[in-house]
Structures are given as structure tokens and as C-alpha cells.
Design a protein around this motif. Structure first.
Motif, PDB file in Angstrom:
ATOM      1  N   ALA A   1     -25.012 -16.789 -45.168  1.00  0.00           N
ATOM      2  CA  ALA A   1     -23.988 -16.121 -45.969  1.00  0.00           C
ATOM      3  C   ALA A   1     -22.656 -16.864 -45.969  1.00  0.00           C
ATOM      4  N   VAL A   2     -22.221 -17.328 -44.792  1.00  0.00           N
ATOM      5  CA  VAL A   2     -20.885 -17.937 -44.698  1.00  0.00           C
ATOM      6  C   VAL A   2     -20.936 -19.456 -44.769  1.00  0.00           C
ATOM      7  N   GLY A   3     -22.151 -20.029 -44.763  1.00  0.00           N
ATOM      8  CA  GLY A   3     -22.289 -21.480 -44.782  1.00  0.00           C
ATOM      9  C   GLY A   3     -21.480 -22.175 -45.861  1.00  0.00           C
ATOM     10  N   PRO A   4     -21.496 -21.675 -47.116  1.00  0.00           N
ATOM     11  CA  PRO A   4     -20.750 -22.350 -48.182  1.00  0.00           C
ATOM     12  C   PRO A   4     -19.235 -22.374 -47.966  1.00  0.00           C
ATOM     13  N   TYR A   5     -18.724 -21.499 -47.095  1.00  0.00           N
ATOM     14  CA  TYR A   5     -17.275 -21.427 -46.880  1.00  0.00           C
ATOM     15  C   TYR A   5     -16.829 -22.216 -45.657  1.00  0.00           C
ATOM     16  N   ALA A   6     -17.741 -22.435 -44.697  1.00  0.00           N
ATOM     17  CA  ALA A   6     -17.391 -23.192 -43.500  1.00  0.00           C
ATOM     18  C   ALA A   6     -17.370 -24.677 -43.831  1.00  0.00           C
ATOM     19  N   GLU A   7     -16.272 -25.347 -43.521  1.00  0.00           N
ATOM     20  CA  GLU A   7     -16.103 -26.752 -43.895  1.00  0.00           C
ATOM     21  C   GLU A   7     -16.809 -27.706 -42.947  1.00  0.00           C
ATOM     22  N   THR A   8     -17.011 -27.300 -41.715  1.00  0.00           N
ATOM     23  CA  THR A   8     -17.674 -28.169 -40.738  1.00  0.00           C
ATOM     24  C   THR A   8     -18.692 -27.368 -39.935  1.00  0.00           C
ATOM     25  N   ALA A   9     -19.599 -28.103 -39.275  1.00  0.00           N
ATOM     26  CA  ALA A   9     -20.586 -27.445 -38.417  1.00  0.00           C
ATOM     27  C   ALA A   9     -19.889 -26.745 -37.258  1.00  0.00           C
ATOM     28  N   GLY A  10     -18.801 -27.363 -36.782  1.00  0.00           N
ATOM     29  CA  GLY A  10     -18.057 -26.760 -35.682  1.00  0.00           C
ATOM     30  C   GLY A  10     -17.458 -25.427 -36.078  1.00  0.00           C
ATOM     31  N   GLU A  11     -16.930 -25.369 -37.314  1.00  0.00           N
ATOM     32  CA  GLU A  11     -16.344 -24.112 -37.775  1.00  0.00           C
ATOM     33  C   GLU A  11     -17.424 -23.038 -37.907  1.00  0.00           C
ATOM     34  N   GLN A  12     -18.585 -23.436 -38.379  1.00  0.00           N
ATOM     35  CA  GLN A  12     -19.671 -22.463 -38.532  1.00  0.00           C
ATOM     36  C   GLN A  12     -20.091 -21.925 -37.163  1.00  0.00           C
ATOM     37  N   GLN A  13     -20.169 -22.801 -36.172  1.00  0.00           N
ATOM     38  CA  GLN A  13     -20.529 -22.355 -34.831  1.00  0.00           C
ATOM     39  C   GLN A  13     -19.476 -21.395 -34.279  1.00  0.00           C
ATOM     40  N   HIS A  14     -18.207 -21.682 -34.579  1.00  0.00           N
ATOM     41  CA  HIS A  14     -17.127 -20.808 -34.127  1.00  0.00           C
ATOM     42  C   HIS A  14     -17.263 -19.424 -34.770  1.00  0.00           C
ATOM     43  N   ILE A  15     -17.604 -19.397 -36.048  1.00  0.00           N
ATOM     44  CA  ILE A  15     -17.762 -18.125 -36.753  1.00  0.00           C
ATOM     45  C   ILE A  15     -18.935 -17.335 -36.180  1.00  0.00           C
ATOM     46  N   LEU A  16     -20.041 -18.025 -35.888  1.00  0.00           N
ATOM     47  CA  LEU A  16     -21.202 -17.349 -35.328  1.00  0.00           C
ATOM     48  C   LEU A  16     -20.901 -16.791 -33.934  1.00  0.00           C
TER      49      LEU A  16
ATOM     50  N   MET B   1     -24.793   3.669 -42.350  1.00  0.00           N
ATOM     51  CA  MET B   1     -24.415   2.486 -43.110  1.00  0.00           C
ATOM     52  C   MET B   1     -23.602   1.518 -42.258  1.00  0.00           C
ATOM     53  N   LEU B   2     -22.712   2.068 -41.416  1.00  0.00           N
ATOM     54  CA  LEU B   2     -21.907   1.203 -40.563  1.00  0.00           C
ATOM     55  C   LEU B   2     -22.789   0.431 -39.588  1.00  0.00           C
ATOM     56  N   SER B   3     -23.849   1.094 -39.099  1.00  0.00           N
ATOM     57  CA  SER B   3     -24.751   0.390 -38.184  1.00  0.00           C
ATOM     58  C   SER B   3     -25.464  -0.743 -38.904  1.00  0.00           C
ATOM     59  N   GLY B   4     -25.772  -0.554 -40.205  1.00  0.00           N
ATOM     60  CA  GLY B   4     -26.413  -1.601 -40.988  1.00  0.00           C
ATOM     61  C   GLY B   4     -25.514  -2.820 -41.130  1.00  0.00           C
ATOM     62  N   ILE B   5     -24.224  -2.590 -41.319  1.00  0.00           N
ATOM     63  CA  ILE B   5     -23.271  -3.706 -41.397  1.00  0.00           C
ATOM     64  C   ILE B   5     -23.191  -4.414 -40.056  1.00  0.00           C
ATOM     65  N   GLY B   6     -23.203  -3.615 -38.973  1.00  0.00           N
ATOM     66  CA  GLY B   6     -23.178  -4.207 -37.640  1.00  0.00           C
ATOM     67  C   GLY B   6     -24.398  -5.068 -37.380  1.00  0.00           C
ATOM     68  N   GLU B   7     -25.557  -4.630 -37.871  1.00  0.00           N
ATOM     69  CA  GLU B   7     -26.783  -5.407 -37.691  1.00  0.00           C
ATOM     70  C   GLU B   7     -26.727  -6.711 -38.472  1.00  0.00           C
ATOM     71  N   LEU B   8     -26.085  -6.680 -39.644  1.00  0.00           N
ATOM     72  CA  LEU B   8     -25.915  -7.909 -40.422  1.00  0.00           C
ATOM     73  C   LEU B   8     -25.070  -8.910 -39.643  1.00  0.00           C
ATOM     74  N   ILE B   9     -23.985  -8.449 -39.068  1.00  0.00           N
ATOM     75  CA  ILE B   9     -23.097  -9.326 -38.302  1.00  0.00           C
ATOM     76  C   ILE B   9     -23.808  -9.868 -37.066  1.00  0.00           C
ATOM     77  N   ALA B  10     -24.760  -9.100 -36.545  1.00  0.00           N
ATOM     78  CA  ALA B  10     -25.482  -9.526 -35.338  1.00  0.00           C
ATOM     79  C   ALA B  10     -26.660 -10.436 -35.642  1.00  0.00           C
ATOM     80  N   ASN B  11     -26.922 -10.707 -36.925  1.00  0.00           N
ATOM     81  CA  ASN B  11     -28.065 -11.533 -37.317  1.00  0.00           C
ATOM     82  C   ASN B  11     -27.600 -12.964 -37.593  1.00  0.00           C
ATOM     83  N   PRO B  12     -27.744 -13.902 -36.640  1.00  0.00           N
ATOM     84  CA  PRO B  12     -27.210 -15.262 -36.807  1.00  0.00           C
ATOM     85  C   PRO B  12     -27.784 -15.994 -38.016  1.00  0.00           C
ATOM     86  N   GLY B  13     -29.082 -15.836 -38.260  1.00  0.00           N
ATOM     87  CA  GLY B  13     -29.711 -16.547 -39.375  1.00  0.00           C
ATOM     88  C   GLY B  13     -29.147 -16.117 -40.715  1.00  0.00           C
TER      89      GLY B  13
END
Length: 222
Positions: A18-33, A1-13
Motif C-alpha cells: 500500500a505505501v510502497g509507491p510513496y516511500a522513496e527508499t527501502a530504508g524509509e519503507q522499513q521505518h514505516i513498517l 470496523m476499527l479492529s479491521g483497520i488495526g489488522e490492516l496496519i498489523a499486516n506487513p505484506g
């Protein structure tokens, strides 16, 4: 299960969605990715304490079914985790209209006098599976028999069995394997079959359905 969570974090698309609605700017989203890429690279090296902290922020709920485990991932928790916010700020029980769902197939295995729940993890994207030589040999032999029948139409199964030094019933069983769904055959050749799926299980399956959707369900590829 932990590997599945890791794979989610490694999937940019999927992560951007998932986090798009919370990132206020494109720059912040790029920083998160970018941060997610760093976390994914180090995921397998995290300590048990670090993993516990991450799971506490990310997981809203874990649901155990008879054939699988579902994990609801909080989008807000994922956003907070990647922004390195305090655990309380990304509490996984924060109301979340559409949590991300990760599902993992499970099976019960007998261990001594008891049973153990085993999670069948799929190979990571981009990583090779583990082909089973016995399974592959079984499929090759099945298709070899089919080609011999195709080259000599009308050959009785009994005659083919004699030529191959096999029993007629075993030849008939092998020939059924040539009707496997193409995606099941491809998964076997690439080593992506469920952990519990063996040559012995396949060759002794007495009621292999001919309909591909039913095959996937019966053999654990659904």
C-alpha cells in the motif's frame, strides 16, 4: 470496523504494497513498517480522540450496503499517518487511484421495537475463534448417524431413528448436515462462523442447498 483497520496496519505484506509507491527508499519503507508494528501493538489502547484523528486521515469513504459495510482506505493517508504527518497532509479525500477496500458483513437485529445494524467481525488472524459447543455437537451427531448408516447399508431411516430415539424427520435433517462444504465445517469447528449463525438456525434451515457455493451464500459464509 476499527479492529479491521488495526489488522490492516498489523499486516506487513499488505502495508508494504500500500505505501510502497510513496516511500522513496527501502530504508524509509522499513521505518514505516516498524512504526506500523508499534501502532498495531497499541491500537486497542488508543483513546477515542486518537482513533477519530486516525480515521479522519485514513478513511476516504464509508459505503453502507444491505449486507455489508465497505471502507475505502486512502493509501496516501495511511502513509502520512504512519509518518506522523499533520492531519491535513494526509487528508483522506486526496485523489487516490486505488484505495484499499475493507469489507465487513452486517445484519439487522431486532432490539425491542426497533432494529440495530450489527457488524460481524471475523476473529483476528492468528487468534482462536469461539467454537459453539451446540454447533459442534450437532455436526458430531450428524456424522455419527452417517457412520451408522455406512456400517449397515440399507438400514431404513425409520429404523435408525428408532435406535437413536429420534424422529425420522430429525434424522433426515441431521444427515443433510454431513454434506456441508468442508470449509464451512472447518470454520464451525474453529469457531469462525458468523455471529448470527447458531445451532438453531442450522437445524431449522429447511432448504439447505447441496451446491457448496450456494451453501456459503445461504448460511453467511460467502
Amino acid at each position: 470496523m476499527l479492529s479491521g483497520i488495526g489488522e490492516l496496519i498489523a499486516n506487513p505484506g499488505r502495508l508494504a504494497e500500500a505505501v510502497g509507491p510513496y516511500a522513496e527508499t527501502a530504508g524509509e519503507q522499513q521505518h514505516i513498517l516498524k512504526r506500523a508494528s508499534e501502532v498495531a501493538a497499541a491500537w486497542s489502547e488508543l483513546s477515542a480522540a486518537q482513533l477519530r484523528s486516525a480515521v479522519a486521515m485514513l478513511c476516504r469513504r464509508i459505503i453502507l450496503h444491505s449486507e455489508r459495510i465497505d471502507i475505502e482506505i486512502s493509501r496516501r493517508g495511511l502513509y502520512a499517518f504512519l509518518r506522523r504527518e499533520p492531519a491535513a497532509a494526509g487528508a483522506a479525500d486526496t485523489p487516490d487511484e486505488h484505495p484499499l477496500l475493507l469489507s465487513f458483513p452486517t445484519r439487522l437485529c431486532r432490539i425491542g421495537q426497533g432494529k440495530r445494524l450489527v457488524i460481524d467481525a471475523a476473529p483476528k488472524p492468528g487468534m482462536p475463534g469461539r467454537p459453539d459447543p451446540k454447533l459442534i455437537k450437532l455436526l458430531l451427531r450428524a456424522h455419527h448417524l452417517k457412520e451408522k448408516l455406512r456400517a449397515n447399508p440399507g438400514t431404513p431411516i425409520a429404523d435408525l431413528a428408532t435406535q437413536e430415539k429420534l424422529s425420522p424427520s430429525y434424522v433426515a435433517l441431521l444427515l443433510r448436515l454431513t454434506f456441508l462444504a468442508p470449509d464451512i465445517t472447518r470454520a464451525i469447528l474453529e469457531g469462525r462462523q458468523p455471529a448470527s449463525f447458531t445451532a438453531q438456525k442450522l437445524v431449522t434451515y429447511s432448504a439447505l442447498p447441496f451446491a457448496w457455493p450456494e451453501q456459503r451464500q445461504a448460511l453467511g459464509f460467502a
